[in-house]
Design a protein around this motif. Structure first.
Motif, PDB file in Angstrom:
ATOM      1  N   ALA A 138      -6.399  -7.460  -5.762  1.00 13.00           N
ATOM      2  CA  ALA A 138      -7.696  -7.004  -5.244  1.00 13.00           C
ATOM      3  C   ALA A 138      -7.600  -6.636  -3.767  1.00 13.00           C
ATOM      4  O   ALA A 138      -8.236  -5.679  -3.315  1.00 13.00           O
ATOM      5  N   VAL A 139      -6.810  -7.372  -3.007  1.00 15.62           N
ATOM      6  CA  VAL A 139      -6.630  -7.093  -1.571  1.00 15.62           C
ATOM      7  C   VAL A 139      -5.913  -5.758  -1.394  1.00 15.62           C
ATOM      8  O   VAL A 139      -6.330  -4.922  -0.585  1.00 15.62           O
ATOM      9  N   VAL A 140      -4.843  -5.555  -2.149  1.00 16.75           N
ATOM     10  CA  VAL A 140      -4.091  -4.296  -2.052  1.00 16.75           C
ATOM     11  C   VAL A 140      -4.964  -3.126  -2.487  1.00 16.75           C
ATOM     12  O   VAL A 140      -4.997  -2.087  -1.826  1.00 16.75           O
ATOM     13  N   GLU A 141      -5.685  -3.293  -3.569  1.00 17.92           N
ATOM     14  CA  GLU A 141      -6.545  -2.220  -4.068  1.00 17.92           C
ATOM     15  C   GLU A 141      -7.574  -1.816  -3.011  1.00 17.92           C
ATOM     16  O   GLU A 141      -7.787  -0.625  -2.760  1.00 17.92           O
ATOM     17  N   GLU A 142      -8.188  -2.793  -2.377  1.00 12.43           N
ATOM     18  CA  GLU A 142      -9.183  -2.499  -1.339  1.00 12.43           C
ATOM     19  C   GLU A 142      -8.529  -1.812  -0.139  1.00 12.43           C
ATOM     20  O   GLU A 142      -9.068  -0.840   0.401  1.00 12.43           O
ATOM     21  N   ALA A 143      -7.376  -2.293   0.278  1.00 19.89           N
ATOM     22  CA  ALA A 143      -6.676  -1.693   1.419  1.00 19.89           C
ATOM     23  C   ALA A 143      -6.312  -0.237   1.133  1.00 19.89           C
ATOM     24  O   ALA A 143      -6.520   0.641   1.981  1.00 19.89           O
ATOM     25  N   LEU A 144      -5.786   0.022  -0.045  1.00 16.45           N
ATOM     26  CA  LEU A 144      -5.357   1.379  -0.383  1.00 16.45           C
ATOM     27  C   LEU A 144      -6.526   2.354  -0.494  1.00 16.45           C
ATOM     28  O   LEU A 144      -6.365   3.552  -0.277  1.00 16.45           O
ATOM     29  N   LYS A 145      -7.728   1.850  -0.785  1.00 18.01           N
ATOM     30  CA  LYS A 145      -8.911   2.711  -0.850  1.00 18.01           C
ATOM     31  C   LYS A 145      -9.211   3.359   0.496  1.00 18.01           C
ATOM     32  O   LYS A 145      -9.838   4.403   0.558  1.00 18.01           O
ATOM     33  N   HIS A 146      -8.783   2.715   1.569  1.00 22.33           N
ATOM     34  CA  HIS A 146      -9.101   3.185   2.911  1.00 22.33           C
ATOM     35  C   HIS A 146      -7.975   4.030   3.523  1.00 22.33           C
ATOM     36  O   HIS A 146      -7.937   4.234   4.726  1.00 22.33           O
TER      37      HIS A 146
ATOM     38  N   ILE B 299       5.910  12.711  -2.674  1.00 23.71           N
ATOM     39  CA  ILE B 299       4.641  13.097  -3.289  1.00 23.71           C
ATOM     40  C   ILE B 299       3.487  12.546  -2.465  1.00 23.71           C
ATOM     41  O   ILE B 299       3.470  11.358  -2.129  1.00 23.71           O
ATOM     42  N   ASN B 300       2.516  13.413  -2.192  1.00 23.20           N
ATOM     43  CA  ASN B 300       1.308  12.975  -1.507  1.00 23.20           C
ATOM     44  C   ASN B 300       0.401  12.305  -2.531  1.00 23.20           C
ATOM     45  O   ASN B 300      -0.290  12.969  -3.289  1.00 23.20           O
ATOM     46  N   LYS B 301       0.465  10.983  -2.585  1.00 20.69           N
ATOM     47  CA  LYS B 301      -0.381  10.217  -3.502  1.00 20.69           C
ATOM     48  C   LYS B 301      -0.407   8.765  -3.049  1.00 20.69           C
ATOM     49  O   LYS B 301       0.398   8.355  -2.214  1.00 20.69           O
ATOM     50  N   THR B 302      -1.324   8.033  -3.606  1.00 23.52           N
ATOM     51  CA  THR B 302      -1.403   6.603  -3.343  1.00 23.52           C
ATOM     52  C   THR B 302      -0.704   5.880  -4.494  1.00 23.52           C
ATOM     53  O   THR B 302      -0.935   6.212  -5.656  1.00 23.52           O
ATOM     54  N   PRO B 303       0.135   4.914  -4.168  1.00 25.56           N
ATOM     55  CA  PRO B 303       0.817   4.200  -5.249  1.00 25.56           C
ATOM     56  C   PRO B 303      -0.152   3.291  -5.998  1.00 25.56           C
ATOM     57  O   PRO B 303      -1.243   2.985  -5.504  1.00 25.56           O
ATOM     58  N   THR B 304       0.266   2.858  -7.158  1.00 25.78           N
ATOM     59  CA  THR B 304      -0.519   1.848  -7.862  1.00 25.78           C
ATOM     60  C   THR B 304      -0.372   0.528  -7.109  1.00 25.78           C
ATOM     61  O   THR B 304       0.549   0.346  -6.305  1.00 25.78           O
ATOM     62  N   VAL B 305      -1.262  -0.391  -7.382  1.00 21.09           N
ATOM     63  CA  VAL B 305      -1.195  -1.720  -6.765  1.00 21.09           C
ATOM     64  C   VAL B 305       0.142  -2.381  -7.105  1.00 21.09           C
ATOM     65  O   VAL B 305       0.794  -2.965  -6.241  1.00 21.09           O
ATOM     66  N   ASP B 306       0.553  -2.264  -8.341  1.00 16.49           N
ATOM     67  CA  ASP B 306       1.813  -2.881  -8.766  1.00 16.49           C
ATOM     68  C   ASP B 306       3.003  -2.250  -8.039  1.00 16.49           C
ATOM     69  O   ASP B 306       3.898  -2.955  -7.575  1.00 16.49           O
ATOM     70  N   GLU B 307       3.019  -0.921  -7.925  1.00  9.81           N
ATOM     71  CA  GLU B 307       4.101  -0.246  -7.205  1.00  9.81           C
ATOM     72  C   GLU B 307       4.148  -0.719  -5.744  1.00  9.81           C
ATOM     73  O   GLU B 307       5.216  -1.002  -5.215  1.00  9.81           O
TER      74      GLU B 307
END
Length: 107
Positions: free
Chosen positions: A30-38, A6-14
């Protein structure tokens, strides 16, 4: 097994559960969330509802595209899942490069 790409971004927990499973440890949410935003593009591989593989493309949207965080849970390795992830990601790199090259030729 019900494997789906699936073309999607995982949750931070996943993401943290997967990095921990492959031996990369966990990072602060917070670090993972920021990284995944980019992330420019990512593919998640699920067996039913469990994230078992992942990879993403990061870059500047014009010249540089980098493939990062390619991982597959150890118990799913050697089943072709990593190859499927890379095929998916490389198809997207090709599409983006074609788009960007077309933009440069038009100028």
């Amino acid at each position: 097994m019900q494997i789906k790409y699936i073309n999607k971004t995982p949750t931070v927990d996943e993401f943290n559960q997967l990095t921990e499973a492959v031996g990369w440890g966990r990072r602060e949410n917070a670090v993972v969330e920021e990284a995944l935003k980019h992330t420019l593009y990512s593919v998640c591989v699920y067996d039913e509802d469990r994230l078992i593989g992942y990879a993403r493309i990061i870059g500047d949207k014009t010249i540089f595209l980098h493939i990062h965080d390619v991982m597959v849970r150890p118990e799913y390795q050697s089943m072709g899942i990593g190859t499927g992830i890379m095929n998916n990601i490389l198809d997207e790199v090709y599409k983006k490069n074609k788009l960007y090259l077309g933009l440069y030729r038009a100028v």
